[in-house]
Design an enzyme around this catalytic site. Structure first.
Site, short mmCIF file in Angstrom:
data_model
loop_
_atom_site.label_atom_id
_atom_site.label_comp_id
_atom_site.label_asym_id
_atom_site.label_seq_id
_atom_site.Cartn_x
_atom_site.Cartn_y
_atom_site.Cartn_z
N HIS A 74 9.27 23.81 125.80
CA HIS A 74 8.47 24.89 126.54
C HIS A 74 7.58 24.36 127.42
CE1 HIS A 74 7.77 29.51 125.98
NE2 HIS A 74 7.52 29.13 127.21
N ARG B 74 12.95 32.88 128.40
CA ARG B 74 12.31 33.02 126.80
C ARG B 74 13.46 32.86 125.92
NH1 ARG B 74 7.84 32.44 128.47
NH2 ARG B 74 6.17 33.86 128.39
N GLU C 221 10.93 28.92 118.44
CA GLU C 221 9.88 27.78 118.80
C GLU C 221 8.75 27.77 117.88
OE1 GLU C 221 8.74 28.26 122.82
OE2 GLU C 221 10.81 28.50 123.54
#
Length: 311
Positions: free
Chosen positions: A277, A230, A259
């Site tokens: 991602h 993460r 993000e």
């Protein structure tokens, strides 16, 4: 029989929406529950499909008075309020192991891309360079890999790394049972002995900015950082400084803070490889995640046992 209503609060594939729509009334809100139409009838929502990044808050649960079930479409669940779910009697599941092989493959791809400087040299070659870009670059064979986090994904990465001839160590809050790789007490100690440092731990408050200036300085000027966990685990400000001043050699990032908005400080750095991602995304992992979701929805609709229940 009346069809149950599901809110899908994340982007999912057309195949996933098609399979869900064959059995349920689906409300697709890919930007999240906060973007819901004013006409959304919150009283009819029976289930929510989310993920660890988007999550599901206690307030959102309270605004769906007949919510009975929520599923994280993937392994992560750090932003789902499990305590609130338990208090409201909402059952929560996730989908561990459905994408771990894909994530592990991607981690190795990032390690190779950044250490071998593949992206920059591809661009340079297309611009007409040759001799100036044929300099030696580090490789994986014989290198030392430090894993921050050593769950199923971390161990899958380790298996691949060992096939490349790498030496693997790891850090977790407590040593993992049944593994043979050496355990170190903390991330700084691990970074100090690593050529590559891969972040594969869960996100959440306990790991926020775990990788900071001290860890990056311990990794050193010949070390590479890879994050497939993460974005919050790595402190962006410290990473940008470390990449810019040569504290570390480079980084491969599938995730980053803020993000989907890429920090401009990262955008202009030549020694970082970034992907959007997508480490867990492949046809195989998507199929496995859909199967897990459909199985748990079917169980939840009949009061049956759930797979990987969290609350």
């Amino acid at each position: 029989m009346t069809r149950k209503t599901i809110v899908v609060s994340i982007p999912v594939s057309k195949d996933c929406l098609s399979r869900l729509s064959s059995l349920y009334d689906v409300i697709a809100l890919p930007e999240g529950l906060g973007s819901g139409s004013p006409s959304l009838d919150r009283d009819v929502v029976w289930a929510v499909v989310t993920n660890g990044s988007t999550g599901l808050t206690g307030d959102q649960m309270a605004n769906l008075p007949n919510l009975e079930f929520a599923c994280s479409y993937g392994a992560g669940f750090e932003n789902i309020d499990l305590d609130a779910a338990r208090q409201r009697g909402i059952r929560i599941t996730h989908a561990p192991n459905t994408n771990m092989e894909t994530v592990a493959d991607h981690a190795l791809a990032l390690m190779l891309a950044v250490s071998r400087d593949i992206c920059a040299r591809d661009r340079a070659l297309r611009e007409g360079n040759w001799a100036t870009i044929r300099s030696p670059r580090p490789t994986l064979s014989g290198a030392r890999l430090g894993m921050i986090g050593f769950g199923n994904i971390g161990q899958a990465i380790a298996r691949r790394a060992e096939a490349f001839g790498m030496q693997v160590c790891y850090t977790t809050p407590e040593p993992m049972p049944g593994v043979t790789q050496p355990h170190l007490a903390d991330a700084v100690s691990l970074a100090r002995i690593s050529d590559f440092l891969v972040v594969a731990c869960p996100g959440g408050p306990a790991t926020r900015h775990l990788v900071d200036r001290a860890v990056l300085e311990a990794l050193g000027p010949s070390g590479f950082l890879v994050n497939i966990s993460r974005g919050m685990v790595v402190k962006t400000e410290d990473l940008v400084a470390a990449l810019g001043n040569g504290t570390i050699a480079g980084a491969g990032l599938d995730v980053f803070e803020g993000e989907p908005n890429l920090p401009p400080e990262l955008r202009d750095l030549a020694n970082v490889v970034i992907t959007p991602h997508m480490a867990g995304r492949s046809p195989a992992s998507d199929a496995a995640q859909i199967d897990a979701l459909m199985s748990n929805l079917a169980a939840a609709s009949t009061g049956g046992a759930l797979t990987a229940q969290l609350a």
